[in-house]
Design a protein around this motif. Structure first.
Motif, mmCIF file in Angstrom:
data_model
loop_
_atom_site.group_PDB
_atom_site.id
_atom_site.type_symbol
_atom_site.label_atom_id
_atom_site.label_comp_id
_atom_site.label_asym_id
_atom_site.label_seq_id
_atom_site.Cartn_x
_atom_site.Cartn_y
_atom_site.Cartn_z
ATOM 1 N N MET A 1 -6.433 16.157 7.485
ATOM 2 C CA MET A 1 -6.342 17.514 6.942
ATOM 3 C C MET A 1 -5.585 18.433 7.908
ATOM 4 N N TYR B 1 -8.017 13.584 0.172
ATOM 5 C CA TYR B 1 -8.904 12.814 1.060
ATOM 6 C C TYR B 1 -10.302 13.397 1.082
ATOM 7 N N GLN C 1 -15.588 7.230 6.166
ATOM 8 C CA GLN C 1 -15.073 5.886 5.939
ATOM 9 C C GLN C 1 -15.864 4.875 6.766
ATOM 10 N N HIS D 1 -9.950 1.011 7.567
ATOM 11 C CA HIS D 1 -10.699 2.179 7.100
ATOM 12 C C HIS D 1 -10.931 3.203 8.212
ATOM 13 N N MET E 1 -6.263 -0.935 -2.484
ATOM 14 C CA MET E 1 -5.866 0.433 -2.794
ATOM 15 C C MET E 1 -6.164 1.360 -1.612
ATOM 16 N N VAL E 2 -5.314 2.323 -1.429
ATOM 17 C CA VAL E 2 -5.467 3.262 -0.322
ATOM 18 C C VAL E 2 -6.560 4.269 -0.655
ATOM 19 N N HIS E 3 -7.278 4.720 0.357
ATOM 20 C CA HIS E 3 -8.329 5.705 0.123
ATOM 21 C C HIS E 3 -7.735 6.980 -0.461
ATOM 22 N N ILE F 1 -14.602 7.695 13.081
ATOM 23 C CA ILE F 1 -15.683 7.630 12.105
ATOM 24 C C ILE F 1 -15.157 7.769 10.677
ATOM 25 N N GLY F 2 -13.880 8.070 10.544
ATOM 26 C CA GLY F 2 -13.279 8.154 9.207
ATOM 27 C C GLY F 2 -13.638 9.414 8.449
ATOM 28 N N CYS F 3 -13.704 10.562 9.150
ATOM 29 C CA CYS F 3 -14.055 11.810 8.454
ATOM 30 C C CYS F 3 -12.846 12.430 7.780
ATOM 31 N N GLU G 1 -6.310 7.190 -3.438
ATOM 32 C CA GLU G 1 -5.370 6.883 -4.509
ATOM 33 C C GLU G 1 -6.069 6.799 -5.865
ATOM 34 N N ALA H 1 0.848 -1.204 0.000
ATOM 35 C CA ALA H 1 0.000 0.000 0.000
ATOM 36 C C ALA H 1 0.875 1.242 0.000
ATOM 37 N N PHE I 1 -5.542 6.900 5.877
ATOM 38 C CA PHE I 1 -6.556 5.899 6.217
ATOM 39 C C PHE I 1 -5.950 4.511 6.100
ATOM 40 N N PRO J 1 -5.642 0.929 5.050
ATOM 41 C CA PRO J 1 -6.331 0.273 3.931
ATOM 42 C C PRO J 1 -7.262 -0.864 4.375
ATOM 43 N N TYR K 1 -2.957 12.396 -0.097
ATOM 44 C CA TYR K 1 -3.891 12.188 -1.204
ATOM 45 C C TYR K 1 -4.991 13.212 -1.067
ATOM 46 N N VAL L 1 1.026 3.899 1.489
ATOM 47 C CA VAL L 1 0.967 4.729 2.691
ATOM 48 C C VAL L 1 1.923 4.115 3.699
#
Lengths: 261, 426
Positions: free
Chosen positions: A174, B21, B81, A188, B1-3, A167-169, B5, A74, A183, A185, B19, A76
């Motif tokens: 950022m 995002y 996510q 998530h 795949m990475v979020h 929650i993956g916001c 990408e 990946a 994130f 892989p 990325y 990352v």
């Protein structure tokens, strides 16, 4: 019969009654609770990177990926190494292909999108490597912006992510000026370097520190005056990354150059 | 795949984890929230400031704001996510985060709009429920309608002059209280971006104000657009219906069938609404230009890379599409004398497009450059989805969110009739 007077009277009493439980909430604030639960005075984890010693082999990145189960292929990574090349005509090139997982095996600079730049040896004025990882800031913006408190700072200074509550916001991603977050892989949720928290809390070194054959990476406790890392930070000329953001980063660099981003 | 990408192309020196995002759904989020706030402000112009000419528009935009309100959190949910954990924001809000208060602000605003709607339409609910109550042998549809309206009255059947006067007063108070809350709702969306200190393009205290201004612009534009389209459609339908009726009963000239032909969009309403649109449009443009000039003048560390994005890589989407097509052209269209309904329709469409591009240029443009200030990232909107992620964060997901208010509005207009020519509802 509800008269205006009665209504106002009971509204006031209601407001006063409501104010009481609010003060109770204040008493049980998470910061207070954390401080009272366990003694935090003994440890503050910090990191020391000696850029003079780094050769860009990427063994740290490899070790980190394996230790922390970040999918190997990946794109990352929790830690990475950057290469900086300054040419004689004052052009700056920098890259970190695959986070330098495989080291820098070619002298060509990766420009992205499949393009590369060849630089002749005699054109190079200055070149060096800079390992990067989470700065475990004293004032972490990622913790500030998390809307659910899924990322938090432990008493010993390390910033952690609760995979069950994120929650993956992406707000923390950022907010980080260093780009260390991503994130995961598989899970998530937000992911980042945590100084190998599962290791350091058991008396071991982080995986990257153990993997570095040159001693370019060291981890220590700044609250311990006898810690060799503390001694270096206190006595030598060290610098931190992007100080202007006010995050108070806790990864210290020896030999940091002005070109480093 | 990475979020990330799947839609990010990286150029020159970027950090490995960087990325794009925040993609199209985060463009949609402030866009939709802005429409909510703008539509409400438009309706309040009549209720609070008593601008009589906006009476028709007021009822219309209030219902539309309510329809949009349900769509506004959708892009956020699509973007998460872990969408199933979305409720955690309400359950365990972490108040140092700008997103955490979303639940509170949003529900406060929702409650205000809902209660204002109730007061505006209370009389209608009673009048719809009472005849059905007395009717014996109701059909299933009538039963359903009866139950719905019965529930909506909340048990209050008093429609005396006195109680209606009180309703009016309540509407006025709620509309007045709603304006700051609506503005706060959107200013708050601006703050979510403006407070990200790591992002050189977003970080400006002007962001909430810019967002509020462009929100009002977009809300007014969307209400005008929908109003024109809906009125013209109604005119078409009623004309064809009347023609059909005449053909069926050529001898019948009873007044019922001769009823006055329905008017399309009222030019007067369009004209006055467009004046307010212009006002806020000028304010929005001035603020955005101020921000741009200030950045160039102070030229802090990030300016080099920002300049290369603003005047280079994103030149077309910022200066041609946003400022040119989205701001300047509609400005001219609305300022030219003798505003026609058709020109207003084109103008509002362009304004909507301009505001969308502004959101795009902020959200995507803010991620067009790397945190290294030495590299770039390019966003490629997934058009044809090939998995769940490219569906919800691609064109399909954006269109779903963008089109959702219209069917919702249609359903709501069955309960809250927006085109009442009798002037029953104040």
């Amino acid at each position: 019969m509800i008269t205006r007077r009665n209504f106002l009277r009971s509204a006031l009493a209601g407001a006063a009654g409501l104010a009481l439980p609010i003060t109770a909430l204040e008493l049980l604030g998470p910061r207070r609770l954390r401080a009272e639960r366990y003694d935090s005075s003994g440890v503050r984890w910090v990191f020391l990177v000696d850029t003079y010693k780094c050769v860009g082999c990427g063994l740290c990145v490899k070790a980190c990926k394996q230790e922390n189960e970040i999918p190997y292929d990946a794109n990352v990574t929790r830690t990475w190494v950057e290469r900086y090349v300054l040419t004689r005509d004052n052009r700056l090139f920098a890259d970190s292909p695959k986070g330098a997982r495989d080291g820098f095996i070619t002298s060509r600079i990766d420009l992205g999108q499949g393009r590369y730049q060849d630089i002749k040896k005699e054109d190079i004025k200055k070149a060096f490597f800079v390992p990067k990882l989470c700065n475990q800031c004293e004032n972490p913006p990622c913790v500030q912006v998390c809307p659910v408190g899924a990322t938090y700072q432990a008493a010993d200074g390390v910033v952690l992510v609760d995979r069950k509550w994120c929650i993956g916001c992406g707000y923390c991603i950022m907010a980080c000026p260093y780009g260390v977050r991503f994130f995961h892989p598989n899970y998530h949720v937000a992911e980042k370097c945590n100084f190998c928290y599962h290791r350091i809390t058991r008396g071991m070194k982080s995986a990257c520190v153990d993997a570095c054959p040159f001693g370019a990476r060291q981890i220590g406790n700044i609250k311990d005056p006898d810690d060799p890392v503390t001694k270096v930070i206190m006595t030598e000329r060290v610098a931190v990354l992007k100080e202007e953001y006010g995050t108070k980063p806790q990864v210290y660099y020896l030999g940091l150059s002005k070109e480093v981003r | 795949m990475v979020h990330g990408e799947a839609w990010t192309l990286k150029e020159l020196f970027t950090y490995p984890n960087e990325y794009i995002y925040w993609s199209i759904q985060i463009v949609m989020y402030p866009f939709m929230t802005g429409l909510v706030a703008g539509a409400f402000v438009l309706s309040s112009l009549y209720h609070v400031f008593g601008i009589k000419k906006l009476k028709d528009m007021a009822r219309f935009s209030l219902v539309f704001s309510f329809a949009l309100l349900f769509v506004a959190p959708m892009p956020l949910l699509f973007h998460l996510q872990q969408p199933l954990r979305g409720l955690y924001v309400f359950m365990t809000p972490h108040f140092t985060s700008a997103i955490a208060a979303f639940g509170i602000v949003f529900s406060t605003y929702g409650a205000i709009v809902a209660s204002e709607l109730w007061f505006v339409y209370r009389r209608h609910f009673v009048e719809a429920a009472l005849p059905l109550k007395e009717k014996s042998g109701k059909s299933p549809v009538e039963w359903f309608t009866y139950l719905v309206f019965c529930a909506l009255t909340l048990g209050v059947y008093d429609v005396s002059e006195k109680s209606l006067e009180k309703d009016e007063k309540a509407v006025k108070v709620l509309a007045a209280a709603g304006i700051p809350v609506a503005l706060f709702l959107h200013g708050y969306a601006g703050f979510i971006f403006g407070s990200v200190k790591a992002n050189a393009l977003w970080m400006t205290p002007l962001m909430p104000v810019i967002f509020i201004m462009s929100a009002i612009v977009s809300g007014i534009a969307l209400c005008m657009f929908t109003y024109i389209v809906a009125m013209e459609l109604r005119k078409l339908f009623s004309a064809s219906r009347r023609r059909a009726a005449f053909r069926a009963l050529p001898a019948d000239h009873s007044p019922a069938h001769q009823g006055r032909s329905l008017q399309g969009a009222e030019p007067g309403v369009i004209q006055i609404t467009s004046r307010y649109l212009l006002l806020f449009l000028v304010a929005a443009i001035s603020l955005e230009l101020l921000d741009l000039i200030f950045r160039g003048y102070t030229a802090v560390k990030s300016w080099d890379v920002l300049r290369s994005v603003i005047y280079g890589k994103d030149f077309i989407s910022i200066f041609i599409l946003q400022y040119g097509l989205g701001n300047l052209v509609p400005l001219i269209l609305f300022l030219m004398p003798g505003l026609t309904v058709r020109r207003a329709l084109l103008g509002t469409l362009l304004v909507l497009f301009g505001v969308f591009m502004m959101r795009w240029n902020v959200v995507i443009g803010g991620q067009a450059f790397s945190l290294t200030f030495a590299g770039y990232m390019h966003y490629h909107l997934p058009i044809i989805p090939h998995d769940y992620e490219t569906f919800k964060e691609g064109l399909a997901g954006a269109l779903t969110v963008g089109l959702m208010p219209f069917p919702l509005f249609w359903v709501m207009s069955k309960i809250f009739p927006v085109f009442d020519s009798g002037g029953r509802h104040e």
